[in-house]
Write a protein that holds these residues in place. Sequence first.
Motif, PDB file in Angstrom:
ATOM      1  N   GLU A  99       0.830  -1.207   0.000  1.00 12.53           N
ATOM      2  CA  GLU A  99       0.000   0.000   0.000  1.00 12.53           C
ATOM      3  C   GLU A  99       0.865   1.258   0.000  1.00 12.53           C
ATOM      4  O   GLU A  99       0.590   2.232  -0.711  1.00 12.53           O
ATOM      5  N   ARG A 121       2.489   1.644  -3.444  1.00 16.34           N
ATOM      6  CA  ARG A 121       1.475   2.086  -4.418  1.00 16.34           C
ATOM      7  C   ARG A 121       1.237   3.591  -4.296  1.00 16.34           C
ATOM      8  O   ARG A 121       1.220   4.307  -5.301  1.00 16.34           O
ATOM      9  N   PHE A 159      -1.052  -0.718 -10.512  1.00 13.92           N
ATOM     10  CA  PHE A 159      -1.898  -0.197  -9.438  1.00 13.92           C
ATOM     11  C   PHE A 159      -3.136  -1.064  -9.254  1.00 13.92           C
ATOM     12  O   PHE A 159      -3.565  -1.334  -8.129  1.00 13.92           O
ATOM     13  N   MET A 192      -2.174  -3.987  -7.270  1.00 19.76           N
ATOM     14  CA  MET A 192      -1.811  -3.643  -5.893  1.00 19.76           C
ATOM     15  C   MET A 192      -3.028  -3.244  -5.062  1.00 19.76           C
ATOM     16  O   MET A 192      -3.017  -3.413  -3.839  1.00 19.76           O
ATOM     17  N   TYR A 193      -4.063  -2.721  -5.697  1.00 21.46           N
ATOM     18  CA  TYR A 193      -5.237  -2.284  -4.933  1.00 21.46           C
ATOM     19  C   TYR A 193      -5.953  -3.447  -4.252  1.00 21.46           C
ATOM     20  O   TYR A 193      -6.666  -3.244  -3.266  1.00 21.46           O
TER      21      TYR A 193
END
Length: 254
Positions: free
Chosen positions: A87, A90, A133, A136-137
């Motif tokens: 997090e 990111r 992204f 990663m979310y």
Amino acid sequence: MIEIIKTLIDALVNGFPGIRGMREDKRRRQLGVELFLLCTHINQLMVTAEEIIQHLENYAASIGRYTNDGTEGGGLEYPRRVRHLIERQRDDLLYVRLLLDSRSAVVQIIEPEAYNRLVPLLGVKQGALDTLFAIMYVGDLPLGPSQAEIDAWASRIPPLREGQARGASQNLWAVDRLLREAERRWRDNALPHDSWGRDVYAIVVRYLDERQPRRQLEEIRSSLSMLRSTLLENFTIADVLVEVGERGRGISRL
């Protein structure tokens, strides 16, 4: 992901031949502020990347004995440890991409060759970072793209001709096609946010062995040092403080 950080820094280090020729004006001061902020956030990317790699190395060392015995090992412990780092990474990547937006002073002065290396990463409507992204979310850790992929992209993106606008349509089309080809590979090889078993162990060991992230971190540190030197050689504290002060006055008037 390490390769993206390395490519960003290398492109910036090699992309500023015209800094010394810039007049002492607002655009120069703006460039100094943006470079200063970039250095700060890229350094944070480095710190987080090193923590992630340390966790992967610890995982490979401690879980290896379980997999050699034919048992699973791993479970939820290690993905929990890296989730908050994902997090953080990111969010810092998002800010770096914002600083390298097509309207920034950095992108406007950068050499076409260096800019072409950034195109597939940053994109205009979509770049590699957007795809990463999305992975990663949900809490997964993408391991792509590799340096080989980035180098191949740079060689296949049509070069900008003199006077051609940044983000030309031919570049966008080429980037979109290359990213569609790569997206499935990145999703398949991402480390999941839930339990890690023998399949994840094999991916981590292969990643550490083939991609040598520790060695790449050392190369990134060297490039980041060169970027800092460029900043110190070409900008004074006064350049940066004047621009920061003007921005602050603009905000106070809102």
